[in-house]
Design a protein around this motif. Structure first.
Motif, PDB file in Angstrom:
ATOM      1  N   LYS A   7       0.835  -1.210   0.000  1.00  0.00           N
ATOM      2  CA  LYS A   7       0.000   0.000   0.000  1.00  0.00           C
ATOM      3  C   LYS A   7       0.869   1.259   0.000  1.00  0.00           C
ATOM      4  CE  LYS A   7      -3.947  -1.998   0.048  1.00  0.00           C
ATOM      5  NZ  LYS A   7      -4.255  -2.315  -1.327  1.00  0.00           N
ATOM      6  N   HIS A   8       2.122   1.137   0.484  1.00  0.00           N
ATOM      7  CA  HIS A   8       3.069   2.255   0.538  1.00  0.00           C
ATOM      8  C   HIS A   8       4.433   1.766   0.063  1.00  0.00           C
ATOM      9  CE1 HIS A   8       0.045   3.519   3.490  1.00  0.00           C
ATOM     10  NE2 HIS A   8       0.415   4.741   3.208  1.00  0.00           N
ATOM     11  N   ILE A   9       5.159   2.623  -0.660  1.00  0.00           N
ATOM     12  CA  ILE A   9       6.539   2.335  -1.033  1.00  0.00           C
ATOM     13  C   ILE A   9       7.362   3.618  -0.922  1.00  0.00           C
ATOM     14  CG2 ILE A   9       6.027   0.420  -2.621  1.00  0.00           C
ATOM     15  CD1 ILE A   9       6.692   2.579  -4.905  1.00  0.00           C
ATOM     16  N   ILE A  10       8.670   3.437  -0.827  1.00  0.00           N
ATOM     17  CA  ILE A  10       9.602   4.550  -0.911  1.00  0.00           C
ATOM     18  C   ILE A  10      10.289   4.403  -2.262  1.00  0.00           C
ATOM     19  CG2 ILE A  10      11.681   5.604   0.046  1.00  0.00           C
ATOM     20  CD1 ILE A  10      10.773   4.289   2.782  1.00  0.00           C
ATOM     21  N   LEU A  11      10.111   5.375  -3.129  1.00  0.00           N
ATOM     22  CA  LEU A  11      10.667   5.331  -4.475  1.00  0.00           C
ATOM     23  C   LEU A  11      12.005   6.072  -4.460  1.00  0.00           C
ATOM     24  CD1 LEU A  11       9.990   4.235  -7.247  1.00  0.00           C
ATOM     25  CD2 LEU A  11       8.580   6.238  -7.648  1.00  0.00           C
ATOM     26  N   LEU A  12      13.082   5.324  -4.709  1.00  0.00           N
ATOM     27  CA  LEU A  12      14.414   5.889  -4.574  1.00  0.00           C
ATOM     28  C   LEU A  12      15.258   5.563  -5.811  1.00  0.00           C
ATOM     29  CD1 LEU A  12      16.037   7.541  -2.574  1.00  0.00           C
ATOM     30  CD2 LEU A  12      16.687   5.443  -1.406  1.00  0.00           C
ATOM     31  N   THR A  13      14.848   6.136  -6.936  1.00  0.00           N
ATOM     32  CA  THR A  13      15.633   5.978  -8.161  1.00  0.00           C
ATOM     33  C   THR A  13      16.712   7.064  -8.198  1.00  0.00           C
ATOM     34  OG1 THR A  13      14.097   7.386  -9.385  1.00  0.00           O
ATOM     35  CG2 THR A  13      13.686   5.002  -9.469  1.00  0.00           C
ATOM     36  N   ASP A  14      17.700   6.868  -9.072  1.00  0.00           N
ATOM     37  CA  ASP A  14      18.742   7.884  -9.237  1.00  0.00           C
ATOM     38  C   ASP A  14      18.108   9.192  -9.680  1.00  0.00           C
ATOM     39  OD1 ASP A  14      20.588   5.912  -8.652  1.00  0.00           O
ATOM     40  OD2 ASP A  14      21.126   5.545 -10.741  1.00  0.00           O
ATOM     41  N   TRP A  15      18.838  10.280  -9.536  1.00  0.00           N
ATOM     42  CA  TRP A  15      18.303  11.583  -9.939  1.00  0.00           C
ATOM     43  C   TRP A  15      18.956  12.068 -11.219  1.00  0.00           C
ATOM     44  CZ3 TRP A  15      19.802   9.845  -5.339  1.00  0.00           C
ATOM     45  CH2 TRP A  15      21.059  10.179  -4.864  1.00  0.00           C
ATOM     46  N   ASP A  16      19.335  11.112 -12.082  1.00  0.00           N
ATOM     47  CA  ASP A  16      19.771  11.443 -13.433  1.00  0.00           C
ATOM     48  C   ASP A  16      18.543  11.341 -14.349  1.00  0.00           C
ATOM     49  OD1 ASP A  16      19.333   8.702 -13.570  1.00  0.00           O
ATOM     50  OD2 ASP A  16      21.402   8.181 -14.011  1.00  0.00           O
ATOM     51  N   CYS A  27       3.311   6.590  -2.979  1.00  0.00           N
ATOM     52  CA  CYS A  27       4.734   6.617  -3.327  1.00  0.00           C
ATOM     53  C   CYS A  27       5.423   7.788  -2.631  1.00  0.00           C
ATOM     54  CB  CYS A  27       4.923   6.771  -4.833  1.00  0.00           C
ATOM     55  SG  CYS A  27       4.260   5.421  -5.800  1.00  0.00           S
ATOM     56  N   ASN A  28       6.372   7.484  -1.771  1.00  0.00           N
ATOM     57  CA  ASN A  28       7.148   8.499  -1.068  1.00  0.00           C
ATOM     58  C   ASN A  28       8.432   8.761  -1.867  1.00  0.00           C
ATOM     59  OD1 ASN A  28       8.984   9.830   0.601  1.00  0.00           O
ATOM     60  ND2 ASN A  28       8.447   8.673   2.421  1.00  0.00           N
ATOM     61  N   THR A  29       8.596   9.988  -2.354  1.00  0.00           N
ATOM     62  CA  THR A  29       9.816  10.358  -3.086  1.00  0.00           C
ATOM     63  C   THR A  29      10.650  11.377  -2.304  1.00  0.00           C
ATOM     64  OG1 THR A  29       8.628  12.068  -4.311  1.00  0.00           O
ATOM     65  CG2 THR A  29       8.796   9.899  -5.363  1.00  0.00           C
ATOM     66  N   LYS A  30      10.291  11.596  -1.061  1.00  0.00           N
ATOM     67  CA  LYS A  30      10.961  12.590  -0.218  1.00  0.00           C
ATOM     68  C   LYS A  30      12.471  12.349  -0.129  1.00  0.00           C
ATOM     69  CE  LYS A  30      10.878  12.196   4.426  1.00  0.00           C
ATOM     70  NZ  LYS A  30      10.357  12.229   5.795  1.00  0.00           N
ATOM     71  N   TYR A  31      12.880  11.108   0.062  1.00  0.00           N
ATOM     72  CA  TYR A  31      14.315  10.821   0.240  1.00  0.00           C
ATOM     73  C   TYR A  31      15.091  11.034  -1.051  1.00  0.00           C
ATOM     74  CZ  TYR A  31      12.658   9.074   4.648  1.00  0.00           C
ATOM     75  OH  TYR A  31      12.062   9.001   5.884  1.00  0.00           O
TER      76      TYR A  31
END
Length: 130
Positions: free
Chosen positions: A67-76, A96-100
């Motif tokens: 129900k929740h994920i932390i989306l942490l892809t590269d920032w390129d 989807c949490n993209t804060k980090y």
């Protein structure tokens, strides 16, 4: 760049990320990203996007399990595309949490998750020298 403030912000973000990851999985691009996060003490579930599925199939699999994920892809460019496409595909199904991702992008001079351990070490060394 204020190295001391950057290191402080990165370490605070990692503290929060480790805590959230106890109950919420992190989605990264590949295995090197998983290794980097493990080096930084992240011990919860981390899922690599690169498992041979299309984006829609990957998102369907995630939506069935979480129900929740932390989306942490590269920032390129590629990471930005993946982040926005995965987020759009999961819309109204998974939070989807993209804060980090945003914190790491603004507080470091690198563009990848796998580069974070060495960047943090570089910051620590710079600050010890001063």
């Amino acid at each position: 760049m204020d190295y001391e403030k950057s290191l402080e912000d990165l370490e605070k973000a990692f503290l929060e990320l480790r805590e959230e990851n106890k109950t919420i999985p992190i989605i990264v691009e590949g295995n090197k990203d998983i290794e980097a996060l493990r080096k930084l003490g992240v011990s919860g579930e981390i899922i690599s996007f690169n498992m041979g599925l299309s984006i829609p199939d990957f998102c369907d699999m995630i939506a069935q399990k979480y129900k929740h994920i932390i989306l942490l892809t590269d920032w390129d460019k590629k990471g930005g595309y993946l982040c926005s496409t995965i987020k759009k595909n999961l819309e109204s199904r998974v939070v989807c949490n993209t804060k980090y991702r945003e914190i790491f992008a603004t507080k470091s001079m690198i563009r990848t998750i796998e580069g974070l351990p060495s960047w943090i070490e570089t910051l620590r060394k710079k600050l010890r020298l001063n």
